[in-house]
Design a protein around this motif. Structure first.
Motif, PDB file in Angstrom:
ATOM      1  N   PHE A 159       0.833  -1.200   0.000  1.00 28.77           N
ATOM      2  CA  PHE A 159       0.000   0.000   0.000  1.00 28.77           C
ATOM      3  C   PHE A 159       0.870   1.253   0.000  1.00 28.77           C
ATOM      4  CE2 PHE A 159      -2.087   3.442   2.292  1.00 28.77           C
ATOM      5  CZ  PHE A 159      -3.232   3.596   1.534  1.00 28.77           C
ATOM      6  N   GLY A 160       1.925   1.259   0.837  1.00 30.30           N
ATOM      7  CA  GLY A 160       2.794   2.432   0.922  1.00 30.30           C
ATOM      8  C   GLY A 160       3.480   2.748  -0.383  1.00 30.30           C
ATOM      9  N   ARG A 161       3.950   1.726  -1.073  1.00 36.97           N
ATOM     10  CA  ARG A 161       4.633   1.949  -2.354  1.00 36.97           C
ATOM     11  C   ARG A 161       3.651   2.489  -3.392  1.00 36.97           C
ATOM     12  NH1 ARG A 161       9.352  -1.545  -3.742  1.00 36.97           N
ATOM     13  NH2 ARG A 161      10.265  -0.619  -5.597  1.00 36.97           N
ATOM     14  N   ARG A 162       2.449   1.909  -3.435  1.00 44.61           N
ATOM     15  CA  ARG A 162       1.424   2.359  -4.389  1.00 44.61           C
ATOM     16  C   ARG A 162       1.040   3.814  -4.100  1.00 44.61           C
ATOM     17  NH1 ARG A 162       0.775   1.235  -9.070  1.00 44.61           N
ATOM     18  NH2 ARG A 162       0.415   3.404  -9.393  1.00 44.61           N
ATOM     19  N   LEU A 163       0.909   4.133  -2.819  1.00 40.20           N
ATOM     20  CA  LEU A 163       0.566   5.497  -2.425  1.00 40.20           C
ATOM     21  C   LEU A 163       1.639   6.468  -2.892  1.00 40.20           C
ATOM     22  CD1 LEU A 163      -1.492   7.193  -0.760  1.00 40.20           C
ATOM     23  CD2 LEU A 163      -0.012   6.809   1.209  1.00 40.20           C
ATOM     24  N   ARG A 164       2.903   6.099  -2.683  1.00 41.52           N
ATOM     25  CA  ARG A 164       4.006   6.971  -3.102  1.00 41.52           C
ATOM     26  C   ARG A 164       4.095   7.075  -4.626  1.00 41.52           C
ATOM     27  NH1 ARG A 164       6.906   4.443   1.700  1.00 41.52           N
ATOM     28  NH2 ARG A 164       7.129   6.173   3.158  1.00 41.52           N
ATOM     29  N   LEU A 165       3.865   5.985  -5.334  1.00 40.01           N
ATOM     30  CA  LEU A 165       3.865   6.041  -6.803  1.00 40.01           C
ATOM     31  C   LEU A 165       2.750   6.963  -7.304  1.00 40.01           C
ATOM     32  CD1 LEU A 165       4.609   2.344  -7.787  1.00 40.01           C
ATOM     33  CD2 LEU A 165       5.920   4.350  -8.528  1.00 40.01           C
ATOM     34  N   ASP A 166       1.571   6.844  -6.701  1.00 38.36           N
ATOM     35  CA  ASP A 166       0.465   7.726  -7.084  1.00 38.36           C
ATOM     36  C   ASP A 166       0.805   9.184  -6.776  1.00 38.36           C
ATOM     37  OD1 ASP A 166      -0.974   5.538  -7.931  1.00 38.36           O
ATOM     38  OD2 ASP A 166      -2.301   5.479  -6.186  1.00 38.36           O
ATOM     39  N   HIS A 167       1.513   9.407  -5.678  1.00 36.94           N
ATOM     40  CA  HIS A 167       1.896  10.759  -5.274  1.00 36.94           C
ATOM     41  C   HIS A 167       2.840  11.394  -6.287  1.00 36.94           C
ATOM     42  CE1 HIS A 167       3.994  13.699  -2.498  1.00 36.94           C
ATOM     43  NE2 HIS A 167       2.731  14.057  -2.455  1.00 36.94           N
ATOM     44  N   LEU A 168       3.693  10.582  -6.919  1.00 39.87           N
ATOM     45  CA  LEU A 168       4.623  11.121  -7.916  1.00 39.87           C
ATOM     46  C   LEU A 168       3.871  11.816  -9.051  1.00 39.87           C
ATOM     47  CD1 LEU A 168       7.282   8.285  -8.286  1.00 39.87           C
ATOM     48  CD2 LEU A 168       7.548  10.469  -7.106  1.00 39.87           C
ATOM     49  N   GLY A 169       2.753  11.253  -9.455  1.00 38.65           N
ATOM     50  CA  GLY A 169       1.980  11.832 -10.549  1.00 38.65           C
ATOM     51  C   GLY A 169       0.717  12.510 -10.088  1.00 38.65           C
ATOM     52  N   ARG A 170       0.764  13.166  -8.953  1.00 38.26           N
ATOM     53  CA  ARG A 170      -0.446  13.730  -8.358  1.00 38.26           C
ATOM     54  C   ARG A 170      -1.056  14.875  -9.149  1.00 38.26           C
ATOM     55  NH1 ARG A 170       2.397  16.521  -3.156  1.00 38.26           N
ATOM     56  NH2 ARG A 170       4.399  16.350  -4.127  1.00 38.26           N
ATOM     57  N   ARG A 171      -0.332  15.433 -10.103  1.00 42.41           N
ATOM     58  CA  ARG A 171      -0.910  16.512 -10.914  1.00 42.41           C
ATOM     59  C   ARG A 171      -1.872  15.965 -11.958  1.00 42.41           C
ATOM     60  NH1 ARG A 171       1.654  21.611 -10.691  1.00 42.41           N
ATOM     61  NH2 ARG A 171       3.463  21.613  -9.351  1.00 42.41           N
ATOM     62  N   GLY A 172      -1.901  14.651 -12.113  1.00 42.04           N
ATOM     63  CA  GLY A 172      -2.819  14.027 -13.067  1.00 42.04           C
ATOM     64  C   GLY A 172      -2.258  14.060 -14.480  1.00 42.04           C
ATOM     65  N   GLY A 173      -3.090  13.649 -15.417  1.00 41.99           N
ATOM     66  CA  GLY A 173      -2.651  13.608 -16.801  1.00 41.99           C
ATOM     67  C   GLY A 173      -2.036  12.263 -17.140  1.00 41.99           C
ATOM     68  N   SER A 174      -1.651  12.121 -18.389  1.00 39.63           N
ATOM     69  CA  SER A 174      -1.163  10.826 -18.860  1.00 39.63           C
ATOM     70  C   SER A 174       0.341  10.668 -18.708  1.00 39.63           C
ATOM     71  CB  SER A 174      -1.537  10.643 -20.335  1.00 39.63           C
ATOM     72  OG  SER A 174      -0.926  11.666 -21.100  1.00 39.63           O
ATOM     73  N   GLY A 175       1.047  11.741 -18.429  1.00 36.37           N
ATOM     74  CA  GLY A 175       2.499  11.656 -18.331  1.00 36.37           C
ATOM     75  C   GLY A 175       2.999  11.973 -16.946  1.00 36.37           C
ATOM     76  N   LEU A 176       4.307  11.901 -16.812  1.00 34.60           N
ATOM     77  CA  LEU A 176       4.971  12.202 -15.557  1.00 34.60           C
ATOM     78  C   LEU A 176       6.207  13.016 -15.899  1.00 34.60           C
ATOM     79  CD1 LEU A 176       5.122  11.643 -12.470  1.00 34.60           C
ATOM     80  CD2 LEU A 176       6.506   9.638 -13.025  1.00 34.60           C
ATOM     81  N   ALA A 187       7.733  23.942 -10.299  1.00 37.31           N
ATOM     82  CA  ALA A 187       6.419  23.572  -9.754  1.00 37.31           C
ATOM     83  C   ALA A 187       5.314  24.400 -10.399  1.00 37.31           C
ATOM     84  CB  ALA A 187       6.414  23.745  -8.239  1.00 37.31           C
ATOM     85  N   GLU A 188       5.558  25.702 -10.545  1.00 35.19           N
ATOM     86  CA  GLU A 188       4.561  26.592 -11.161  1.00 35.19           C
ATOM     87  C   GLU A 188       4.256  26.203 -12.601  1.00 35.19           C
ATOM     88  OE1 GLU A 188       5.651  30.727 -10.904  1.00 35.19           O
ATOM     89  OE2 GLU A 188       6.139  30.532  -8.771  1.00 35.19           O
ATOM     90  N   HIS A 189       5.256  25.663 -13.299  1.00 32.34           N
ATOM     91  CA  HIS A 189       5.089  25.336 -14.710  1.00 32.34           C
ATOM     92  C   HIS A 189       4.730  23.874 -14.959  1.00 32.34           C
ATOM     93  CE1 HIS A 189       7.128  29.230 -14.997  1.00 32.34           C
ATOM     94  NE2 HIS A 189       6.397  29.353 -16.083  1.00 32.34           N
ATOM     95  N   GLY A 190       4.314  23.161 -13.906  1.00 37.06           N
ATOM     96  CA  GLY A 190       3.718  21.848 -14.117  1.00 37.06           C
ATOM     97  C   GLY A 190       4.589  20.635 -13.883  1.00 37.06           C
ATOM     98  N   ALA A 191       5.804  20.789 -13.383  1.00 38.53           N
ATOM     99  CA  ALA A 191       6.619  19.612 -13.084  1.00 38.53           C
ATOM    100  C   ALA A 191       5.955  18.793 -11.981  1.00 38.53           C
ATOM    101  CB  ALA A 191       8.023  20.032 -12.658  1.00 38.53           C
ATOM    102  N   ASP A 192       6.111  17.478 -12.078  1.00 37.28           N
ATOM    103  CA  ASP A 192       5.574  16.590 -11.049  1.00 37.28           C
ATOM    104  C   ASP A 192       6.559  16.378  -9.910  1.00 37.28           C
ATOM    105  OD1 ASP A 192       2.949  15.651 -12.154  1.00 37.28           O
ATOM    106  OD2 ASP A 192       4.244  15.038 -13.809  1.00 37.28           O
ATOM    107  N   GLY A 193       7.854  16.470 -10.220  1.00 34.08           N
ATOM    108  CA  GLY A 193       8.853  16.241  -9.192  1.00 34.08           C
ATOM    109  C   GLY A 193      10.233  16.622  -9.667  1.00 34.08           C
ATOM    110  N   VAL A 194      11.180  16.620  -8.728  1.00 40.37           N
ATOM    111  CA  VAL A 194      12.576  16.911  -9.043  1.00 40.37           C
ATOM    112  C   VAL A 194      13.455  15.817  -8.458  1.00 40.37           C
ATOM    113  CG1 VAL A 194      12.315  19.419  -9.239  1.00 40.37           C
ATOM    114  CG2 VAL A 194      12.830  18.398  -7.001  1.00 40.37           C
TER     115      VAL A 194
END
Length: 197
Positions: free
Chosen positions: A7-24, A52-59
């Motif tokens: 569950f924790g890994r799935r939660l963190r993976l989902d968090h990586l793409g929390r801005r939504g959309g088809s890409g990351l 972050a302002e321009h739509g990046a999901d993470g660094v």
């Protein structure tokens, strides 16, 4: 049910793409160790804010760089900590060596960790062994793993050759990586075949 993922890994993976959309969109900012400062006199915190302002999901950053970014930046942005490095000044710049651990990344609040592997390099064996060891630690702590897989070494003529790239990606998947960053072939059809595989 998500199969074998915790569950924790799935939660963190989902968090990586929390801005939504088809890409990351994960922006690597870990190049200062290898190549020198990202920009002369630059403000890493401000740069991360712009991303972050321009739509990046993470660094992706090294542990020291993470400490120079305000925690508030990561409300809408994921933190991926790079666990190995090398410098362009080294005798063998393709030789990556561990510089941080999964536990250090977790203490920083990381959403994932990253390991760079140069397949076909003189130190490929040590790099793949490090990737496998990190994958085991990620399984233990339910932390996603990004593998940066490149084909680089003295005998490599074209590190973007489709068969070589496909092989490098297969290594990452077989070692347990959740995500892969690589240099894809110039041919879109070859890239599509690699992704489908």
């Amino acid at each position: 049910m998500y199969g074998n993922e915790s569950f924790g890994r799935r939660l963190r993976l989902d968090h990586l793409g929390r801005r939504g959309g088809s890409g990351l969109l994960l922006v690597p900012l870990d190049h200062a160790v290898g190549a020198g400062p990202l920009r002369s006199g630059g403000d890493l915190d401000a740069l991360v804010g712009e991303l972050a302002e321009h739509g990046a999901d993470g660094v992706v950053v090294h542990k020291g760089a993470a400490r120079r970014i305000r925690p508030a930046r990561f409300h809408d942005l994921s933190l991926i900590v790079q666990l190995n490095a090398s410098t362009a000044m080294a005798v063998d710049p393709d030789a990556k060596y561990p510089v941080a651990t999964v536990e250090e990344a977790l203490r920083l609040g990381a959403d994932a960790v990253s390991v760079h592997v140069n397949a076909a390099s003189r130190t490929e064996a040590a790099q793949i062994a490090h990737l496998a060891a990190v994958a085991e630690q990620c399984d233990r702590w339910s932390l996603p793993l990004l593998a940066m897989m490149y084909v680089r070494g003295p005998a490599v003529r074209d590190g973007r050759a489709p068969d070589l790239v496909a092989h490098a990606i297969a290594v990452a998947a077989e070692m347990g990586a959740d995500l892969v960053k690589t240099a894809l072939p110039d041919d879109p059809a070859a890239t599509a075949r690699i992704i489908a595989g």
